[in-house]
Enzyme design. Structure first.
Site, PDB file in Angstrom:
ATOM      1  N   ASP A   1       4.938   0.082  -0.462  1.00  0.00           N
ATOM      2  CA  ASP A   1       3.663  -0.526  -0.862  1.00  0.00           C
ATOM      3  C   ASP A   1       3.685  -0.978  -2.321  1.00  0.00           C
ATOM      4  OD1 ASP A   1       3.655   1.867  -2.205  1.00  0.00           O
ATOM      5  OD2 ASP A   1       1.870   2.681  -1.240  1.00  0.00           O
TER       6      ASP A   1
ATOM      7  N   GLU B   1      -0.128   4.788  -6.688  1.00  0.00           N
ATOM      8  CA  GLU B   1      -0.416   4.110  -5.433  1.00  0.00           C
ATOM      9  C   GLU B   1      -1.219   2.835  -5.686  1.00  0.00           C
ATOM     10  OE1 GLU B   1       1.357   5.126  -3.239  1.00  0.00           O
ATOM     11  OE2 GLU B   1       0.914   7.078  -2.382  1.00  0.00           O
TER      12      GLU B   1
ATOM     13  N   HIS C   1       4.515   0.839  -4.990  1.00  0.00           N
ATOM     14  CA  HIS C   1       4.192   1.831  -6.036  1.00  0.00           C
ATOM     15  C   HIS C   1       5.414   2.163  -6.887  1.00  0.00           C
ATOM     16  CE1 HIS C   1       5.087   5.287  -2.953  1.00  0.00           C
ATOM     17  NE2 HIS C   1       6.149   5.108  -3.704  1.00  0.00           N
TER      18      HIS C   1
ATOM     19  N   ASP D   1       7.385  12.580 -11.453  1.00  0.00           N
ATOM     20  CA  ASP D   1       6.280  13.124 -10.658  1.00  0.00           C
ATOM     21  C   ASP D   1       6.672  14.417  -9.948  1.00  0.00           C
ATOM     22  OD1 ASP D   1       8.051  11.858  -8.877  1.00  0.00           O
ATOM     23  OD2 ASP D   1       6.673  10.236  -8.411  1.00  0.00           O
TER      24      ASP D   1
HETATM   25  P1  PGA Z   1      12.732   6.307  -1.779  1.00  0.00           P
HETATM   26  O1  PGA Z   1      11.331   6.370  -2.532  1.00  0.00           O
HETATM   27  O2  PGA Z   1      13.781   6.192  -2.824  1.00  0.00           O
HETATM   28  O3  PGA Z   1      12.818   7.592  -1.024  1.00  0.00           O
HETATM   29  O4  PGA Z   1      12.676   5.105  -0.889  1.00  0.00           O
HETATM   30  C1  PGA Z   1      11.037   5.453  -3.534  1.00  0.00           C
HETATM   31  C2  PGA Z   1       9.606   5.600  -3.993  1.00  0.00           C
HETATM   32  O5  PGA Z   1       8.713   5.880  -3.181  1.00  0.00           O
HETATM   33  O6  PGA Z   1       9.369   5.418  -5.199  1.00  0.00           O
END
Ligand code: PGA
Length: 263
Positions: free
Chosen positions: A136, A143, A138, A67
């Site tokens: 959450d 999302e 995702h 992404d």
């Molecule tokens: P993070 O993000 O590794 O910074 O916790 C993970 C994500 O949101 O996929």
């Protein structure tokens, strides 16, 4: 889903790096799907270390990132283009033309998303997709509520994701509201999905992903449909799993049969 519980975040990152390194050693022109965020940083450090030690080469490898924020130029300090250069690309022998990150600056984002899907298909498909997980549930920027059949497209970030990512930007108001992200359907087409999660703040999402129902409310739960999904967690991220002891027993047996080579 193969759930592997490591003692701490460093051991989890090292095992994920070994998985990636094994894939690259077994197939020198492997196609890797890569992730950004706080979690994979240590994993990339191990890959860089093994490259410097001459144990690993990425010369034939192609990569596709999950992404990118919409509206950030590639040199913006918080763009994922920049993140990947800082944390991996500039330190190993990956050819720049073989590294792809979605273009969040494209004037026609829809056709850029279609072209990204075509490029993945044209590469022969992703052999190993590295993933993190949001609080959450995702994966990538899919999302809650995202279609489990979704393809690469533009997504609105949730307030929770914006708050979580504000730590990188200084304030919530600076976090872009939109991102280009591979879809859940895109991710599920990778031949192997490797999800790395560490820390207490990920424990609920990990339990919902591995042991809850498959639901668009926790997009990572779609990995339950994947025949080769490997989840590597530390004790803290495993702390809300109901079947933790079972996973440990299975893993102890698996490791004897299917050792992941050391580096
Ligand atoms: P993070 O993000 O590794 O910074 O916790 C993970 C994500 O949101 O996929």
């Amino acid at each position: 889903m193969r759930v592997i519980i490591e003692t701490d975040a460093d051991a989890a990152a090292r095992l994920a790096a070994r998985w990636i390194a094994n894939t690259v050693c077994d197939k020198q022109d492997a196609v890797l799907g890569l992730a950004t965020g706080g979690t994979p940083v240590r994993c990339y450090e191990y890959l860089i270390q093994w490259y410097r030690e001459g144990k690993l080469s990425f010369a034939g490898v192609r990569t596709f990132n999950l992404d990118e924020y919409v509206g950030l130029v590639p040199d913006h300090p918080e763009s994922y283009h920049r993140f990947m250069r800082e944390h991996l690309f500039d330190h190993v022998d990956l050819k720049p033309e073989n590294t792809r990150v979605p273009d969040g600056m494209a004037s026609d984002l829809e056709s850029a998303c279609r072209a990204y899907e075509e490029a993945i298909r044209g590469s022969g498909g992703i052999d190993l997709q590295l993933l993190g997980i949001g609080r959450d549930g995702h994966i990538a920027f899919n999302e809650p509520g995202s279609s489990l059949a979704s393809r690469t497209r533009v997504k609105h970030l949730t307030e929770e994701t914006i708050r979580d990512n504000a730590r990188f930007f200084g304030s919530e108001s600076q976090v872009p509201r939109l991102a280009v992200t591979m879809g859940v359907g895109t991710i599920l087409e990778a031949r192997c999905c490797l999800l790395l999660a560490t820390g207490n703040h990920k424990a609920e999402a990990v339990a919902a992903m591995a042991e809850g129902p498959v639901t668009a409310s926790v997009t990572a739960s779609a990995l339950q449909f994947h025949p080769q999904a490997v989840v590597i967690v530390d004790e803290a991220a495993a702390s809300k799993l109901q079947r933790g002891e079972y996973y440990r027993t299975v893993e102890a047996a698996q490791r004897q049969r299917l050792p992941v080579r050391e580096f």
